[in-house]
Design a protein around this motif. Structure first.
Motif, PDB file in Angstrom:
ATOM      1  N   LYS A   1       0.863  -1.271   0.019  1.00 41.66           N
ATOM      2  CA  LYS A   1       0.116  -0.066   0.189  1.00 41.66           C
ATOM      3  C   LYS A   1       1.145   1.269  -0.373  1.00 41.66           C
ATOM      4  CE  LYS A   1      -4.285  -2.303   2.797  1.00 41.66           C
ATOM      5  NZ  LYS A   1      -4.882  -2.158   3.841  1.00 41.66           N
ATOM      6  N   TYR A   2       1.861   1.406   0.712  1.00 41.00           N
ATOM      7  CA  TYR A   2       2.606   2.508   0.891  1.00 41.00           C
ATOM      8  C   TYR A   2       3.450   2.670  -0.662  1.00 41.00           C
ATOM      9  CZ  TYR A   2       1.501   3.132   5.608  1.00 41.00           C
ATOM     10  OH  TYR A   2       0.567   3.175   6.902  1.00 41.00           O
ATOM     11  N   LYS A   3       3.884   1.475  -0.829  1.00 38.06           N
ATOM     12  CA  LYS A   3       4.601   1.645  -2.172  1.00 38.06           C
ATOM     13  C   LYS A   3       4.090   2.625  -3.624  1.00 38.06           C
ATOM     14  CE  LYS A   3       7.785  -2.497  -1.872  1.00 38.06           C
ATOM     15  NZ  LYS A   3       7.710  -3.786  -2.391  1.00 38.06           N
ATOM     16  N   GLU A   4       2.482   2.082  -3.351  1.00 32.99           N
ATOM     17  CA  GLU A   4       2.281   2.391  -4.226  1.00 32.99           C
ATOM     18  C   GLU A   4       1.526   4.096  -4.468  1.00 32.99           C
ATOM     19  OE1 GLU A   4       0.278   1.562  -6.758  1.00 32.99           O
ATOM     20  OE2 GLU A   4       1.269  -0.144  -6.307  1.00 32.99           O
ATOM     21  N   VAL A   5       1.102   4.688  -2.435  1.00 33.33           N
ATOM     22  CA  VAL A   5       1.581   5.906  -2.383  1.00 33.33           C
ATOM     23  C   VAL A   5       2.671   6.399  -2.911  1.00 33.33           C
ATOM     24  CG1 VAL A   5       1.095   7.385  -0.560  1.00 33.33           C
ATOM     25  CG2 VAL A   5       0.075   5.315  -0.288  1.00 33.33           C
ATOM     26  N   LEU A   6       3.875   5.943  -2.699  1.00 36.57           N
ATOM     27  CA  LEU A   6       5.516   6.032  -3.056  1.00 36.57           C
ATOM     28  C   LEU A   6       5.599   6.563  -4.688  1.00 36.57           C
ATOM     29  CD1 LEU A   6       7.946   4.487  -0.662  1.00 36.57           C
ATOM     30  CD2 LEU A   6       7.373   6.787  -0.467  1.00 36.57           C
ATOM     31  N   LYS A   7       4.640   5.653  -5.242  1.00 34.80           N
ATOM     32  CA  LYS A   7       5.072   5.667  -6.503  1.00 34.80           C
ATOM     33  C   LYS A   7       3.968   7.076  -6.908  1.00 34.80           C
ATOM     34  CE  LYS A   7       4.902   1.190  -7.761  1.00 34.80           C
ATOM     35  NZ  LYS A   7       4.734  -0.188  -8.454  1.00 34.80           N
TER      36      LYS A   7
ATOM     37  N   GLN B   1       5.749  14.637  -9.499  1.00 30.74           N
ATOM     38  CA  GLN B   1       6.998  15.489 -10.081  1.00 30.74           C
ATOM     39  C   GLN B   1       7.652  15.206 -11.520  1.00 30.74           C
ATOM     40  OE1 GLN B   1       8.214  16.710  -6.940  1.00 30.74           O
ATOM     41  NE2 GLN B   1       6.838  15.705  -5.418  1.00 30.74           N
ATOM     42  N   ALA B   2       6.357  16.695 -12.146  1.00 32.74           N
ATOM     43  CA  ALA B   2       6.460  16.444 -13.608  1.00 32.74           C
ATOM     44  C   ALA B   2       7.396  17.596 -13.910  1.00 32.74           C
ATOM     45  CB  ALA B   2       5.302  17.699 -13.436  1.00 32.74           C
TER      46      ALA B   2
ATOM     47  N   THR C   1      15.118   9.613 -14.421  1.00 41.34           N
ATOM     48  CA  THR C   1      15.981  10.078 -12.998  1.00 41.34           C
ATOM     49  C   THR C   1      14.879   9.690 -12.161  1.00 41.34           C
ATOM     50  OG1 THR C   1      16.652  11.926 -13.871  1.00 41.34           O
ATOM     51  CG2 THR C   1      17.121  11.634 -11.308  1.00 41.34           C
ATOM     52  N   LYS C   2      13.219  10.169 -12.370  1.00 44.56           N
ATOM     53  CA  LYS C   2      12.379   9.691 -11.312  1.00 44.56           C
ATOM     54  C   LYS C   2      12.136   7.909 -11.275  1.00 44.56           C
ATOM     55  CE  LYS C   2       8.860  11.598 -12.513  1.00 44.56           C
ATOM     56  NZ  LYS C   2       7.079  12.159 -13.448  1.00 44.56           N
ATOM     57  N   ARG C   3      12.177   7.299 -12.363  1.00 42.80           N
ATOM     58  CA  ARG C   3      12.590   6.202 -12.157  1.00 42.80           C
ATOM     59  C   ARG C   3      13.914   4.731 -11.528  1.00 42.80           C
ATOM     60  NH1 ARG C   3      14.512   1.539 -13.963  1.00 42.80           N
ATOM     61  NH2 ARG C   3      16.046   2.732 -15.738  1.00 42.80           N
ATOM     62  N   LEU C   4      15.371   5.296 -11.422  1.00 43.61           N
ATOM     63  CA  LEU C   4      15.645   5.469 -10.595  1.00 43.61           C
ATOM     64  C   LEU C   4      15.514   6.043  -9.245  1.00 43.61           C
ATOM     65  CD1 LEU C   4      19.000   5.832 -13.001  1.00 43.61           C
ATOM     66  CD2 LEU C   4      17.847   3.926 -12.383  1.00 43.61           C
ATOM     67  N   LEU C   5      15.614   6.570  -9.031  1.00 45.78           N
ATOM     68  CA  LEU C   5      14.652   7.442  -7.264  1.00 45.78           C
ATOM     69  C   LEU C   5      13.836   6.615  -6.970  1.00 45.78           C
ATOM     70  CD1 LEU C   5      14.897  11.276  -8.230  1.00 45.78           C
ATOM     71  CD2 LEU C   5      16.750   9.599  -6.762  1.00 45.78           C
ATOM     72  N   LEU C   6      12.936   6.051  -7.693  1.00 48.67           N
ATOM     73  CA  LEU C   6      11.831   5.369  -7.333  1.00 48.67           C
ATOM     74  C   LEU C   6      11.864   4.149  -6.795  1.00 48.67           C
ATOM     75  CD1 LEU C   6       8.828   4.805  -6.424  1.00 48.67           C
ATOM     76  CD2 LEU C   6       8.459   4.331  -9.026  1.00 48.67           C
ATOM     77  N   GLN C   7      13.072   3.061  -8.090  1.00 46.50           N
ATOM     78  CA  GLN C   7      13.782   1.706  -7.100  1.00 46.50           C
ATOM     79  C   GLN C   7      13.990   2.284  -5.838  1.00 46.50           C
ATOM     80  OE1 GLN C   7      15.774   0.487 -10.489  1.00 46.50           O
ATOM     81  NE2 GLN C   7      15.649  -1.676  -9.618  1.00 46.50           N
ATOM     82  N   GLU C   8      15.058   3.262  -5.650  1.00 46.16           N
ATOM     83  CA  GLU C   8      15.735   2.786  -4.592  1.00 46.16           C
ATOM     84  C   GLU C   8      15.117   3.745  -3.509  1.00 46.16           C
ATOM     85  OE1 GLU C   8      20.024   5.365  -3.122  1.00 46.16           O
ATOM     86  OE2 GLU C   8      19.260   6.013  -5.263  1.00 46.16           O
TER      87      GLU C   8
END
Length: 270
Positions: free
Chosen positions: A34-40, A46-47, A53-60
């Motif tokens: 649930k919290y992962k969905e919120v973080l996504k 963040q437009a 960069t967004k993908r790498l930051l989200l994965q980390e």
């Protein structure tokens, strides 16, 4: 003295457990998802950040979040890596339930017959008591024979063999009737097939007759056409015969064919 009290306080703080106690990993995994969905959703909002960069930051971020949660959780007093998976817990729970069911079934098998036995004994005693109260309404020696009934029974006994023979004859006659009906049905089917074959043969002969008639008419027309052509050729020959040099040469003298052909050739100039 103050140093010793400070060291004791640090040891107490170290021994005190601040990690969250849970019973299974399943609930923790559901909360993390649930919290992962919120973080996504937050990262997708963040437009200004590029997609890579967004993908790498989200994965980390997700990796760090999952590692932090696992480090701060105890599953039944065990760390995340030491705790068994939910499937193993379910298997253990099922085995425990099966063992409990087997034990309860064995206990009931030992207990229920003992509880039922007194009721069965009381039922048998009551039935025996009721049978003891039974009395015959009429004794056999008190029954008087009726002459009319005896005569009816004797006449029935005498007529029984004849009735049996009649029944046998009726059964045989019914069997014969069934055989006749089957034979009649078979003959009817055979006659129907024969009529069908005759009809098909008649249709075939009729079609052949019509074809031969059409062929005969066609041949007659061809014969008439050829006869007419022969007549026209004969008239043309008779019309051409007085003017034909070949006919004159061959009729005037019996000369060879070469001489007749030389008649057709023009005379040579002297």
């Amino acid at each position: 003295m103050e140093a010793e009290s400070t060291e004791t306080l640090r040891n107490d703080e170290t021994s005190q457990e601040y990690r969250v106690q849970v019973s299974t990993k399943k609930a923790v995994v559901e909360q993390m998802n649930k919290y992962k969905e919120v973080l996504k959703m937050v990262m997708e909002g963040q437009a200004a950040v590029p997609e890579e960069t967004k993908r790498l930051l989200l994965q980390e971020l997700l990796t760090n979040f999952e590692a932090a949660v696992q480090d701060n959780v105890l599953v039944n007093g065990q760390t995340w890596d030491e705790a068994p998976e939910d499937e193993e817990d379910e298997a253990i729970a099922l085995e425990t339930l099966l063992d409990d069911t087997i034990v309860e079934t064995s206990r009931r098998r030992r207990r229920f017959p003992k509880e039922i036995l007194p009721h069965v004994v009381r039922s048998l005693k009551a039935e025996r008591k009721l049978m003891g109260l039974y009395e015959q309404a009429v004794k056999p020696e008190q029954v008087t024979r009726d002459p009319e009934q005896e005569s009816i029974m004797s006449s029935l006994s005498a007529a029984a063999p004849g009735m049996v023979k009649q029944a046998i004859q009726v059964i045989k006659s019914s069997d014969d009737e069934d055989r006749r009906l089957k034979k009649r049905e078979k003959n009817r089917v055979a006659a129907q097939r024969s009529r069908k074959r005759q009809t098909q043969r008649a249709d075939l002969l009729h079609e052949t007759f019509e074809y031969l008639q059409r062929r005969n008419s066609q041949l007659r027309r061809e014969v008439d056409s050829l006869s007419e052509e022969r007549r026209r050729l004969s008239e043309a020959l008779r019309t051409h015969e007085p003017f034909c040099p070949i006919m004159h040469c061959s009729s005037a003298s019996s000369v060879p064919l070469n001489n007749a052909i030389s008649c057709l050739q023009p005379a040579s100039v002297q």
